[in-house]
Enzyme design. Structure first.
Site, mmCIF file in Angstrom:
data_model
loop_
_atom_site.group_PDB
_atom_site.id
_atom_site.type_symbol
_atom_site.label_atom_id
_atom_site.label_comp_id
_atom_site.label_asym_id
_atom_site.label_seq_id
_atom_site.Cartn_x
_atom_site.Cartn_y
_atom_site.Cartn_z
ATOM 1 N N ASP A 112 -0.247 4.959 0.982
ATOM 2 C CA ASP A 112 -0.563 5.943 2.023
ATOM 3 C C ASP A 112 -0.506 5.326 3.414
ATOM 4 O O ASP A 112 -1.176 4.333 3.697
ATOM 5 C CB ASP A 112 -1.948 6.546 1.767
ATOM 6 C CG ASP A 112 -2.018 7.266 0.429
ATOM 7 O OD1 ASP A 112 -0.974 7.733 -0.044
ATOM 8 O OD2 ASP A 112 -3.125 7.348 -0.135
ATOM 9 N N ASP A 154 0.877 -1.159 0.000
ATOM 10 C CA ASP A 154 0.000 0.000 0.000
ATOM 11 C C ASP A 154 0.922 1.219 0.000
ATOM 12 O O ASP A 154 2.099 1.113 0.349
ATOM 13 C CB ASP A 154 -0.875 -0.043 1.262
ATOM 14 C CG ASP A 154 -1.699 1.212 1.445
ATOM 15 O OD1 ASP A 154 -2.408 1.594 0.498
ATOM 16 O OD2 ASP A 154 -1.612 1.815 2.533
#
Length: 187
Positions: free
Chosen positions: A8, A6
């Site tokens: 963020d 991922d």
């Protein structure tokens, strides 16, 4: 091996970056201690905003939040470069809205992350994110979001949680800093 990440709050410190932008835009001086004590992903409560007000503010500031000088977590870039150097495949899987796909990929490249054509996925729901992780047959996946990580237990992927204040309830291996990755994986 195939590694998925991922972006963020896993590779980059986006929520803290947004918190600082909120302070400036709202002419506040709320301390990082308040930020670090939040037990939810949303930061709006620290500013006395409702969820709706916080959502509107986030949307209005999205370009500043996503495409300015948000800092990567220490060693994140270097670790990903080392994985690629060792012959591993690195994939980025982000639930940012589809309209941010090209700019997000460009931002990663401009900020020194190793991005290979076909290894970047953007613009999906959390459920779709899990399907992509499954379809890619990842060996390892790293995320901060409880909703995503909790759904991976049925897959053969080894999931790691990027340690954040709002995911302390997850009983998964944790990455508190990216330089510990080598010790965790014994690569």
């Amino acid at each position: 091996m195939k590694f998925g990440f991922d972006i963020d709050d896993t590779l980059i410190n986006l929520r803290e970056h947004a918190f600082q932008i909120y302070n400036r835009k709202l002419n506040k001086n709320i301390s990082l201690d308040v930020f670090n004590a939040l037990t939810t992903m949303g930061i709006h409560e620290a500013f006395g905003l409702t969820r709706e007000e916080g959502g509107k503010l986030w949307t209005s500031l999205r370009d500043d939040i996503y495409y300015s000088d948000c800092a990567p977590f220490p060693h994140a870039r270097e670790i990903l470069h080392e994985l690629v150097k060792q012959g591993h495949e690195v994939y980025y899987i982000t639930a940012r809205a589809k309209e941010h796909t090209e700019r997000t990929r460009d931002w990663l490249v401009q900020n020194g992350f190793p991005v290979v054509e076909g290894h970047f996925y953007c613009g999906m729901s959390d459920t779709e994110k899990v399907h992509i992780i499954e379809a890619l047959k990842l060996d390892y996946y790293f995320d901060d979001k409880p909703n995503v990580l909790e759904t991976l237990s049925q897959l053969p992927v080894k999931a790691y949680v990027k340690d954040r204040c709002y995911n302390q309830h997850l009983d998964l291996p944790r990455i508190t800093s990216w330089d510990q990755l080598w010790e965790e994986l014994k690569l």
